[in-house]
Design a protein around this motif. Structure first.
Motif, PDB file in Angstrom:
ATOM      1  N   GLU A  84       0.816  -1.212   0.000  1.00  0.00           N
ATOM      2  CA  GLU A  84       0.000   0.000   0.000  1.00  0.00           C
ATOM      3  C   GLU A  84       0.849   1.261   0.000  1.00  0.00           C
ATOM      4  O   GLU A  84       0.439   2.309  -0.506  1.00  0.00           O
ATOM      5  CB  GLU A  84      -0.919  -0.008   1.229  1.00  0.00           C
ATOM      6  N   PHE A  85       2.056   1.160   0.565  1.00  0.00           N
ATOM      7  CA  PHE A  85       2.920   2.330   0.700  1.00  0.00           C
ATOM      8  C   PHE A  85       4.245   2.106  -0.026  1.00  0.00           C
ATOM      9  O   PHE A  85       4.766   0.995  -0.066  1.00  0.00           O
ATOM     10  CB  PHE A  85       3.188   2.630   2.177  1.00  0.00           C
ATOM     11  N   VAL A  86       4.778   3.197  -0.589  1.00  0.00           N
ATOM     12  CA  VAL A  86       6.032   3.143  -1.337  1.00  0.00           C
ATOM     13  C   VAL A  86       6.973   4.221  -0.808  1.00  0.00           C
ATOM     14  O   VAL A  86       6.566   5.373  -0.633  1.00  0.00           O
ATOM     15  CB  VAL A  86       5.795   3.370  -2.844  1.00  0.00           C
ATOM     16  N   LEU A  87       8.199   3.830  -0.569  1.00  0.00           N
ATOM     17  CA  LEU A  87       9.225   4.785  -0.148  1.00  0.00           C
ATOM     18  C   LEU A  87      10.237   4.930  -1.265  1.00  0.00           C
ATOM     19  O   LEU A  87      10.871   3.953  -1.665  1.00  0.00           O
ATOM     20  CB  LEU A  87       9.920   4.311   1.135  1.00  0.00           C
ATOM     21  N   ASN A  88      10.387   6.130  -1.792  1.00  0.00           N
ATOM     22  CA  ASN A  88      11.395   6.402  -2.805  1.00  0.00           C
ATOM     23  C   ASN A  88      12.677   6.860  -2.136  1.00  0.00           C
ATOM     24  O   ASN A  88      12.662   7.760  -1.289  1.00  0.00           O
ATOM     25  CB  ASN A  88      10.917   7.484  -3.776  1.00  0.00           C
ATOM     26  N   LEU A  89      13.791   6.236  -2.495  1.00  0.00           N
ATOM     27  CA  LEU A  89      15.093   6.624  -1.955  1.00  0.00           C
ATOM     28  C   LEU A  89      16.096   6.660  -3.098  1.00  0.00           C
ATOM     29  O   LEU A  89      16.258   5.677  -3.826  1.00  0.00           O
ATOM     30  CB  LEU A  89      15.550   5.622  -0.888  1.00  0.00           C
ATOM     31  N   ASP A  90      16.774   7.783  -3.264  1.00  0.00           N
ATOM     32  CA  ASP A  90      17.806   7.866  -4.286  1.00  0.00           C
ATOM     33  C   ASP A  90      19.037   7.080  -3.845  1.00  0.00           C
ATOM     34  O   ASP A  90      19.372   7.032  -2.656  1.00  0.00           O
ATOM     35  CB  ASP A  90      18.168   9.325  -4.559  1.00  0.00           C
ATOM     36  N   ALA A  91      19.738   6.509  -4.802  1.00  0.00           N
ATOM     37  CA  ALA A  91      20.822   5.575  -4.502  1.00  0.00           C
ATOM     38  C   ALA A  91      22.033   6.219  -3.843  1.00  0.00           C
ATOM     39  O   ALA A  91      22.862   5.522  -3.248  1.00  0.00           O
ATOM     40  CB  ALA A  91      21.260   4.862  -5.783  1.00  0.00           C
ATOM     41  N   ASP A  92      22.163   7.536  -3.939  1.00  0.00           N
ATOM     42  CA  ASP A  92      23.316   8.198  -3.324  1.00  0.00           C
ATOM     43  C   ASP A  92      22.949   8.902  -2.018  1.00  0.00           C
ATOM     44  O   ASP A  92      23.758   9.650  -1.466  1.00  0.00           O
ATOM     45  CB  ASP A  92      23.960   9.196  -4.297  1.00  0.00           C
ATOM     46  N   ASP A  93      21.746   8.673  -1.526  1.00  0.00           N
ATOM     47  CA  ASP A  93      21.304   9.236  -0.250  1.00  0.00           C
ATOM     48  C   ASP A  93      21.086   8.110   0.760  1.00  0.00           C
ATOM     49  O   ASP A  93      21.219   6.938   0.432  1.00  0.00           O
ATOM     50  CB  ASP A  93      20.002  10.020  -0.435  1.00  0.00           C
ATOM     51  N   TYR A  94      20.716   8.483   1.979  1.00  0.00           N
ATOM     52  CA  TYR A  94      20.358   7.450   2.947  1.00  0.00           C
ATOM     53  C   TYR A  94      19.403   8.033   3.986  1.00  0.00           C
ATOM     54  O   TYR A  94      19.255   9.255   4.098  1.00  0.00           O
ATOM     55  CB  TYR A  94      21.597   6.840   3.608  1.00  0.00           C
ATOM     56  N   ILE A  95      18.737   7.140   4.704  1.00  0.00           N
ATOM     57  CA  ILE A  95      17.744   7.570   5.692  1.00  0.00           C
ATOM     58  C   ILE A  95      18.121   7.087   7.088  1.00  0.00           C
ATOM     59  O   ILE A  95      18.847   6.105   7.241  1.00  0.00           O
ATOM     60  CB  ILE A  95      16.333   7.054   5.323  1.00  0.00           C
ATOM     61  N   GLU A  96      17.598   7.791   8.090  1.00  0.00           N
ATOM     62  CA  GLU A  96      17.845   7.428   9.478  1.00  0.00           C
ATOM     63  C   GLU A  96      16.990   6.206   9.854  1.00  0.00           C
ATOM     64  O   GLU A  96      15.966   5.934   9.212  1.00  0.00           O
ATOM     65  CB  GLU A  96      17.528   8.607  10.390  1.00  0.00           C
ATOM     66  N   PRO A  97      17.392   5.459  10.896  1.00  0.00           N
ATOM     67  CA  PRO A  97      16.719   4.199  11.257  1.00  0.00           C
ATOM     68  C   PRO A  97      15.214   4.294  11.501  1.00  0.00           C
ATOM     69  O   PRO A  97      14.499   3.307  11.327  1.00  0.00           O
ATOM     70  CB  PRO A  97      17.456   3.768  12.529  1.00  0.00           C
ATOM     71  N   LYS A  98      14.707   5.460  11.899  1.00  0.00           N
ATOM     72  CA  LYS A  98      13.287   5.569  12.201  1.00  0.00           C
ATOM     73  C   LYS A  98      12.485   6.247  11.093  1.00  0.00           C
ATOM     74  O   LYS A  98      11.334   6.630  11.311  1.00  0.00           O
ATOM     75  CB  LYS A  98      13.077   6.316  13.524  1.00  0.00           C
ATOM     76  N   PHE A  99      13.076   6.383   9.911  1.00  0.00           N
ATOM     77  CA  PHE A  99      12.369   7.069   8.823  1.00  0.00           C
ATOM     78  C   PHE A  99      11.054   6.367   8.497  1.00  0.00           C
ATOM     79  O   PHE A  99       9.987   6.994   8.464  1.00  0.00           O
ATOM     80  CB  PHE A  99      13.244   7.149   7.571  1.00  0.00           C
ATOM     81  N   ILE A 100      11.091   5.074   8.242  1.00  0.00           N
ATOM     82  CA  ILE A 100       9.866   4.357   7.888  1.00  0.00           C
ATOM     83  C   ILE A 100       8.879   4.377   9.048  1.00  0.00           C
ATOM     84  O   ILE A 100       7.680   4.629   8.859  1.00  0.00           O
ATOM     85  CB  ILE A 100      10.178   2.904   7.474  1.00  0.00           C
ATOM     86  N   GLU A 101       9.364   4.138  10.243  1.00  0.00           N
ATOM     87  CA  GLU A 101       8.481   4.103  11.423  1.00  0.00           C
ATOM     88  C   GLU A 101       7.709   5.408  11.579  1.00  0.00           C
ATOM     89  O   GLU A 101       6.478   5.408  11.760  1.00  0.00           O
ATOM     90  CB  GLU A 101       9.301   3.834  12.676  1.00  0.00           C
ATOM     91  N   LYS A 102       8.411   6.524  11.474  1.00  0.00           N
ATOM     92  CA  LYS A 102       7.778   7.817  11.739  1.00  0.00           C
ATOM     93  C   LYS A 102       6.916   8.298  10.578  1.00  0.00           C
ATOM     94  O   LYS A 102       5.841   8.883  10.803  1.00  0.00           O
ATOM     95  CB  LYS A 102       8.845   8.851  12.102  1.00  0.00           C
ATOM     96  N   THR A 103       7.351   8.082   9.342  1.00  0.00           N
ATOM     97  CA  THR A 103       6.534   8.520   8.202  1.00  0.00           C
ATOM     98  C   THR A 103       5.297   7.640   8.054  1.00  0.00           C
ATOM     99  O   THR A 103       4.218   8.126   7.712  1.00  0.00           O
ATOM    100  CB  THR A 103       7.355   8.506   6.902  1.00  0.00           C
ATOM    101  N   LEU A 104       5.446   6.357   8.331  1.00  0.00           N
ATOM    102  CA  LEU A 104       4.326   5.430   8.227  1.00  0.00           C
ATOM    103  C   LEU A 104       3.245   5.757   9.246  1.00  0.00           C
ATOM    104  O   LEU A 104       2.044   5.665   8.952  1.00  0.00           O
ATOM    105  CB  LEU A 104       4.815   3.991   8.427  1.00  0.00           C
TER     106      LEU A 104
END
Length: 281
Positions: A84-104
């Protein structure tokens, strides 16, 4: 913590072999795990392909294709996503450990929000922070002057389906901006978490820099023509904001030209300009 997040992470990759593993590991290390991670290699050179071929994770799928542009790569990955949900991430960037938890959590709590992102840290060289970018997000009106979102964002797949995906004509950049406008036209909003949850790598050469330097006007014109009804709807706001920005720019140029640094520079260069006129005269 629930094991089923209903999230697919998509990572378009073009010659980012030096950075892709950092991006991937940032997803694998999330407090809420993605159901699947789909990497679409968009015609990279052999060096990057070799790195991608070594990835051996149960929930990671790597798809190879000829170079067709980032919009096409994203569309291909999202089309494969079953969540149901899609996270786009560019290959030269990165996200913090709680990105999915908090945005979701935002998407599950507020059904009017279609897209969620966060504040972003820009960096280069040895991870040195350059600035903290604080996009505003918001409604459609907030996106007609500039892109008030981030490419690295979690959104409902339904939003992507409603607009027919990313515009694959926009191979020179600004495809994120246009995509957000298309999504928000359907009465969705974008929420920005006021916390640095992603990092954006500033490289010497990049699509973003090339777009600004070489294609800014034609890309803005394309967005204007494609979504003309939006700009007509907010004509007064759009016009006044452009006038305000023009005044700010003129004041900045005036202050710069009257600054001591500018005057000293002009004084130092005066002999060089004199000699140039003589030579060319």
């Amino acid at each position: 913590m629930k094991s089923k997040s209903n999230v697919t992470v998509i990572i378009p990759c073009y010659n980012d072999g030096a950075y892709i593993m950092q991006a991937l590991n940032s997803v694998l290390n999330q407090t809420v795990k993605a159901e699947q991670i789909i990497i679409v290699d968009d015609g990279s050179l052999d060096e990057t392909k070799a790195i991608l071929n070594k990835i051996n994770e149960a929930n990671v799928v790597v798809v190879f294709q000829e170079n067709k542009g980032v919009s096409n790569a994203r569309n291909k990955a999202i089309n494969l996503a079953k969540t149901e949900f899609v996270l786009n991430l560019d290959a030269d960037d990165y996200i913090e450990p709680k990105f999915i938890e908090k945005t979701l959590e935002v998407l599950k709590t507020d059904k009017t929000v279609g897209v969620v992102s966060s504040y972003c840290r820009t960096f280069k060289n040895k991870n040195k922070t350059l600035e903290i970018v604080k996009p505003l997000g918001g409604m459609l009106k907030d996106f007609i002057i500039k892109n008030n979102g981030r490419a690295n964002a979690l959104f409902r797949k339904r939003c992507w389906e409603e607009v027919g995906g990313y515009d694959e004509i926009m191979v020179n950049g600004y495809e994120d901006w246009e995509f957000w406008i298309a999504v928000l036209k359907n009465n969705w909003s974008m929420y920005i978490i006021p916390e640095v949850l992603s990092s954006y790598r500033v490289k010497q050469t990049s699509r973003d820099k090339t777009a600004i330097q070489n294609f800014d006007f034609e890309l803005r014109q394309y967005i204007f023509n494609k979504h003309r009804e939006v700009f007509e709807k907010y004509f007064d706001y759009y016009s006044l904001e452009l006038l305000r920005r023009n005044t700010v720019l003129k004041n900045s140029v005036y202050k710069f030209k009257n600054s001591m640094d500018y005057k000293i520079g002009a004084f130092i260069l005066a002999p060089v300009r004199f000699l140039k006129r003589k030579i060319n005269g």
